[in-house]
Design a protein around this motif. Structure first.
Motif, PDB file in Angstrom:
ATOM      1  N   GLY A 112      24.384  88.730  79.354  1.00 15.36           N
ATOM      2  CA  GLY A 112      23.704  88.047  80.024  1.00 15.36           C
ATOM      3  C   GLY A 112      22.881  86.635  79.327  1.00 15.36           C
ATOM      4  N   ALA A 113      22.458  87.057  78.121  1.00 13.95           N
ATOM      5  CA  ALA A 113      21.946  85.837  77.251  1.00 13.95           C
ATOM      6  C   ALA A 113      23.103  84.968  76.735  1.00 13.95           C
ATOM      7  CB  ALA A 113      21.247  86.517  76.200  1.00 13.95           C
ATOM      8  N   ASP A 140      23.693  82.651  79.561  1.00 16.99           N
ATOM      9  CA  ASP A 140      22.543  81.866  79.930  1.00 16.99           C
ATOM     10  C   ASP A 140      22.792  80.739  78.650  1.00 16.99           C
ATOM     11  OD1 ASP A 140      21.537  83.281  81.774  1.00 16.99           O
ATOM     12  OD2 ASP A 140      19.970  84.172  80.581  1.00 16.99           O
ATOM     13  N   ALA A 141      23.011  81.095  77.404  1.00 17.71           N
ATOM     14  CA  ALA A 141      23.332  80.074  76.377  1.00 17.71           C
ATOM     15  C   ALA A 141      24.174  79.128  76.627  1.00 17.71           C
ATOM     16  CB  ALA A 141      23.349  80.831  74.873  1.00 17.71           C
ATOM     17  N   LEU A 142      25.511  79.678  77.176  1.00 22.55           N
ATOM     18  CA  LEU A 142      26.409  78.664  77.715  1.00 22.55           C
ATOM     19  C   LEU A 142      26.101  77.862  78.894  1.00 22.55           C
ATOM     20  CD1 LEU A 142      29.588  81.442  77.356  1.00 22.55           C
ATOM     21  CD2 LEU A 142      29.064  79.463  75.874  1.00 22.55           C
ATOM     22  N   GLU A 143      25.360  78.411  79.710  1.00 19.94           N
ATOM     23  CA  GLU A 143      24.894  77.465  80.805  1.00 19.94           C
ATOM     24  C   GLU A 143      23.857  76.349  80.245  1.00 19.94           C
ATOM     25  OE1 GLU A 143      21.867  77.691  84.908  1.00 19.94           O
ATOM     26  OE2 GLU A 143      22.302  79.565  83.441  1.00 19.94           O
ATOM     27  N   GLU A 144      23.176  76.716  79.235  1.00 15.80           N
ATOM     28  CA  GLU A 144      22.229  75.520  78.597  1.00 15.80           C
ATOM     29  C   GLU A 144      23.053  74.535  78.074  1.00 15.80           C
ATOM     30  OE1 GLU A 144      19.587  77.223  75.754  1.00 15.80           O
ATOM     31  OE2 GLU A 144      18.667  78.673  77.295  1.00 15.80           O
ATOM     32  N   GLU A 184      33.548  70.746  69.852  1.00 18.99           N
ATOM     33  CA  GLU A 184      32.119  70.220  69.936  1.00 18.99           C
ATOM     34  C   GLU A 184      31.038  71.212  69.784  1.00 18.99           C
ATOM     35  OE1 GLU A 184      29.735  68.174  73.482  1.00 18.99           O
ATOM     36  OE2 GLU A 184      31.769  67.597  73.393  1.00 18.99           O
ATOM     37  N   LEU A 185      31.350  72.452  70.529  1.00 18.40           N
ATOM     38  CA  LEU A 185      30.270  73.694  70.303  1.00 18.40           C
ATOM     39  C   LEU A 185      30.223  74.106  69.133  1.00 18.40           C
ATOM     40  CD1 LEU A 185      28.259  75.506  71.796  1.00 18.40           C
ATOM     41  CD2 LEU A 185      30.246  76.950  72.295  1.00 18.40           C
ATOM     42  N   ARG A 186      31.564  74.358  68.336  1.00 15.33           N
ATOM     43  CA  ARG A 186      31.188  74.510  67.006  1.00 15.33           C
ATOM     44  C   ARG A 186      30.594  73.686  66.055  1.00 15.33           C
ATOM     45  NH1 ARG A 186      33.022  78.364  64.096  1.00 15.33           N
ATOM     46  NH2 ARG A 186      34.496  79.437  65.643  1.00 15.33           N
ATOM     47  N   ALA A 187      30.793  72.541  66.355  1.00 12.27           N
ATOM     48  CA  ALA A 187      29.967  71.304  65.431  1.00 12.27           C
ATOM     49  C   ALA A 187      28.471  71.418  65.835  1.00 12.27           C
ATOM     50  CB  ALA A 187      30.637  70.120  65.883  1.00 12.27           C
ATOM     51  N   ASP A 188      28.383  71.517  67.076  1.00 11.47           N
ATOM     52  CA  ASP A 188      26.700  71.900  67.465  1.00 11.47           C
ATOM     53  C   ASP A 188      25.906  73.080  66.786  1.00 11.47           C
ATOM     54  OD1 ASP A 188      26.864  69.416  68.975  1.00 11.47           O
ATOM     55  OD2 ASP A 188      27.005  70.470  70.848  1.00 11.47           O
ATOM     56  N   LEU A 189      27.007  74.125  66.641  1.00 11.10           N
ATOM     57  CA  LEU A 189      26.315  75.322  65.871  1.00 11.10           C
ATOM     58  C   LEU A 189      26.441  75.271  64.677  1.00 11.10           C
ATOM     59  CD1 LEU A 189      27.605  77.928  68.649  1.00 11.10           C
ATOM     60  CD2 LEU A 189      25.051  76.887  68.549  1.00 11.10           C
ATOM     61  N   GLY A 190      27.130  74.178  64.005  1.00 11.14           N
ATOM     62  CA  GLY A 190      27.412  74.215  62.695  1.00 11.14           C
ATOM     63  C   GLY A 190      26.486  74.699  61.648  1.00 11.14           C
ATOM     64  N   PRO A 191      25.136  74.109  61.749  1.00  9.08           N
ATOM     65  CA  PRO A 191      24.223  74.835  60.842  1.00  9.08           C
ATOM     66  C   PRO A 191      23.633  76.024  61.190  1.00  9.08           C
ATOM     67  CG  PRO A 191      23.253  72.559  61.837  1.00  9.08           C
ATOM     68  CD  PRO A 191      24.736  72.951  62.534  1.00  9.08           C
ATOM     69  N   VAL A 192      23.689  76.562  62.285  1.00 11.24           N
ATOM     70  CA  VAL A 192      23.611  77.975  62.696  1.00 11.24           C
ATOM     71  C   VAL A 192      24.864  78.873  62.220  1.00 11.24           C
ATOM     72  CG1 VAL A 192      23.121  79.899  64.427  1.00 11.24           C
ATOM     73  CG2 VAL A 192      22.158  77.343  64.509  1.00 11.24           C
ATOM     74  N   LEU A 193      26.032  78.452  62.191  1.00 10.77           N
ATOM     75  CA  LEU A 193      26.931  79.253  61.627  1.00 10.77           C
ATOM     76  C   LEU A 193      27.370  79.349  60.262  1.00 10.77           C
ATOM     77  CD1 LEU A 193      29.832  77.767  64.016  1.00 10.77           C
ATOM     78  CD2 LEU A 193      28.841  80.183  64.149  1.00 10.77           C
ATOM     79  N   GLN A 194      26.744  78.485  59.564  1.00 10.99           N
ATOM     80  CA  GLN A 194      26.680  78.358  58.103  1.00 10.99           C
ATOM     81  C   GLN A 194      25.717  79.574  57.536  1.00 10.99           C
ATOM     82  OE1 GLN A 194      26.115  74.569  56.967  1.00 10.99           O
ATOM     83  NE2 GLN A 194      28.016  73.758  57.771  1.00 10.99           N
ATOM     84  N   LEU A 220      19.306  78.828  69.978  1.00 16.21           N
ATOM     85  CA  LEU A 220      20.058  80.139  70.489  1.00 16.21           C
ATOM     86  C   LEU A 220      18.921  80.968  70.843  1.00 16.21           C
ATOM     87  CD1 LEU A 220      22.615  80.745  67.791  1.00 16.21           C
ATOM     88  CD2 LEU A 220      22.860  79.799  70.177  1.00 16.21           C
ATOM     89  N   PRO A 221      18.893  81.564  72.000  1.00 15.95           N
ATOM     90  CA  PRO A 221      18.236  82.688  72.321  1.00 15.95           C
ATOM     91  C   PRO A 221      18.035  83.612  71.456  1.00 15.95           C
ATOM     92  CG  PRO A 221      19.727  82.343  74.224  1.00 15.95           C
ATOM     93  CD  PRO A 221      20.181  81.593  73.008  1.00 15.95           C
ATOM     94  N   GLU A 222      16.913  84.448  71.525  1.00 19.91           N
ATOM     95  CA  GLU A 222      16.698  85.643  70.403  1.00 19.91           C
ATOM     96  C   GLU A 222      17.802  86.638  70.702  1.00 19.91           C
ATOM     97  OE1 GLU A 222      13.448  88.931  69.373  1.00 19.91           O
ATOM     98  OE2 GLU A 222      12.704  86.944  70.296  1.00 19.91           O
ATOM     99  N   GLY A 223      18.474  86.989  69.498  1.00 24.10           N
ATOM    100  CA  GLY A 223      19.399  88.110  69.537  1.00 24.10           C
ATOM    101  C   GLY A 223      20.988  87.478  69.779  1.00 24.10           C
ATOM    102  N   VAL A 224      21.090  86.484  70.064  1.00 23.29           N
ATOM    103  CA  VAL A 224      22.345  85.792  70.195  1.00 23.29           C
ATOM    104  C   VAL A 224      22.832  85.156  69.074  1.00 23.29           C
ATOM    105  CG1 VAL A 224      23.794  83.794  71.492  1.00 23.29           C
ATOM    106  CG2 VAL A 224      21.820  85.298  72.832  1.00 23.29           C
ATOM    107  N   ASP A 225      23.905  85.601  68.457  1.00 25.72           N
ATOM    108  CA  ASP A 225      24.564  85.233  67.341  1.00 25.72           C
ATOM    109  C   ASP A 225      25.373  84.019  67.443  1.00 25.72           C
ATOM    110  OD1 ASP A 225      27.270  86.092  65.455  1.00 25.72           O
ATOM    111  OD2 ASP A 225      25.521  85.634  64.233  1.00 25.72           O
ATOM    112  N   ALA A 226      25.437  83.055  66.627  1.00 25.12           N
ATOM    113  CA  ALA A 226      26.163  81.894  66.996  1.00 25.12           C
ATOM    114  C   ALA A 226      27.719  81.960  66.900  1.00 25.12           C
ATOM    115  CB  ALA A 226      25.942  80.745  65.890  1.00 25.12           C
ATOM    116  N   GLU A 227      28.051  82.976  66.012  1.00 29.35           N
ATOM    117  CA  GLU A 227      29.660  83.314  66.185  1.00 29.35           C
ATOM    118  C   GLU A 227      29.900  83.997  67.435  1.00 29.35           C
ATOM    119  OE1 GLU A 227      33.107  82.565  64.666  1.00 29.35           O
ATOM    120  OE2 GLU A 227      31.578  82.093  63.435  1.00 29.35           O
ATOM    121  N   LEU A 228      29.124  85.033  67.920  1.00 30.88           N
ATOM    122  CA  LEU A 228      29.572  85.783  69.162  1.00 30.88           C
ATOM    123  C   LEU A 228      29.446  84.610  70.221  1.00 30.88           C
ATOM    124  CD1 LEU A 228      29.810  88.511  70.135  1.00 30.88           C
ATOM    125  CD2 LEU A 228      27.368  88.848  70.328  1.00 30.88           C
ATOM    126  N   LEU A 229      28.497  83.581  70.365  1.00 30.90           N
ATOM    127  CA  LEU A 229      28.436  82.698  71.157  1.00 30.90           C
ATOM    128  C   LEU A 229      29.796  81.895  71.279  1.00 30.90           C
ATOM    129  CD1 LEU A 229      26.860  81.278  73.441  1.00 30.90           C
ATOM    130  CD2 LEU A 229      25.845  79.618  71.830  1.00 30.90           C
TER     131      LEU A 229
END
Length: 145
Positions: free
Chosen positions: A98-99, A102-106, A134-144, A59-68
């Motif tokens: 914008g960030a 960008d994260a959704l684009e990545e 799938e995105l939630r699973a990819d972000l799983g470690p960050v969301l926890q 995740l880019p700096e400042g981007v929270d996984a739940e917000l993403l």
């Protein structure tokens, strides 16, 4: 390789690749090294990535996984990848919106920025039921965290 890297290599829709990867693991062609990380079965890759670095690279700096996740849900369900829409709906600033895009684009959910126009949503209609989990699973470690 990660599921996203594999999806990019074969130019597959975001929701379809996870099932194919699971089938390849079951058939013995791939080994799942870690969540979302695959290697050919012949290499027996056992190295688990460092737990500190993937979160900062993911995740880019400042981007929270739940917000993403909220941004992804909004963009995919409304089929409108607008920075100003994210600002209004999520009550975030211009730079953070914008960030998020960008994260959704990545992750292959939206296309690149084109001036002030809304970004093209790349998720096929009806695939949101596959893509968002799938995105939630990819972000799983960050969301926890």
């Amino acid at each position: 390789m990660t599921a996203k890297e594999i999806r990019d290599q074969v130019d597959a829709a975001a929701g379809t690749i996870r099932n194919v990867l699971s089938d390849l693991v079951v058939d013995g062609f791939l080994t799942q090294v870690d969540h979302g990380l695959y290697a050919p079965a012949a290499t027996e890759a056992t190295a688990v990535p460092d737990q500190d670095s993937p979160d900062s690279e993911q995740l880019p700096e400042g981007v929270d996984a739940e917000l993403l996740m909220l941004a992804a849900d909004l963009v995919v369900t409304t089929r409108f990848g607008s920075q100003s829409m994210l600002q209004r709906k999520l009550r975030v600033g211009f730079a953070l919106a914008g960030a998020l895009l960008d994260a959704l684009e990545e992750r292959g959910l939206v296309g690149p920025a084109d001036g002030s126009k809304a970004r093209e949503v790349l998720v096929p209609i009806g695939a949101d039921e596959d893509v968002l989990p799938e995105l939630r699973a990819d972000l799983g470690p960050v969301l926890q965290d």
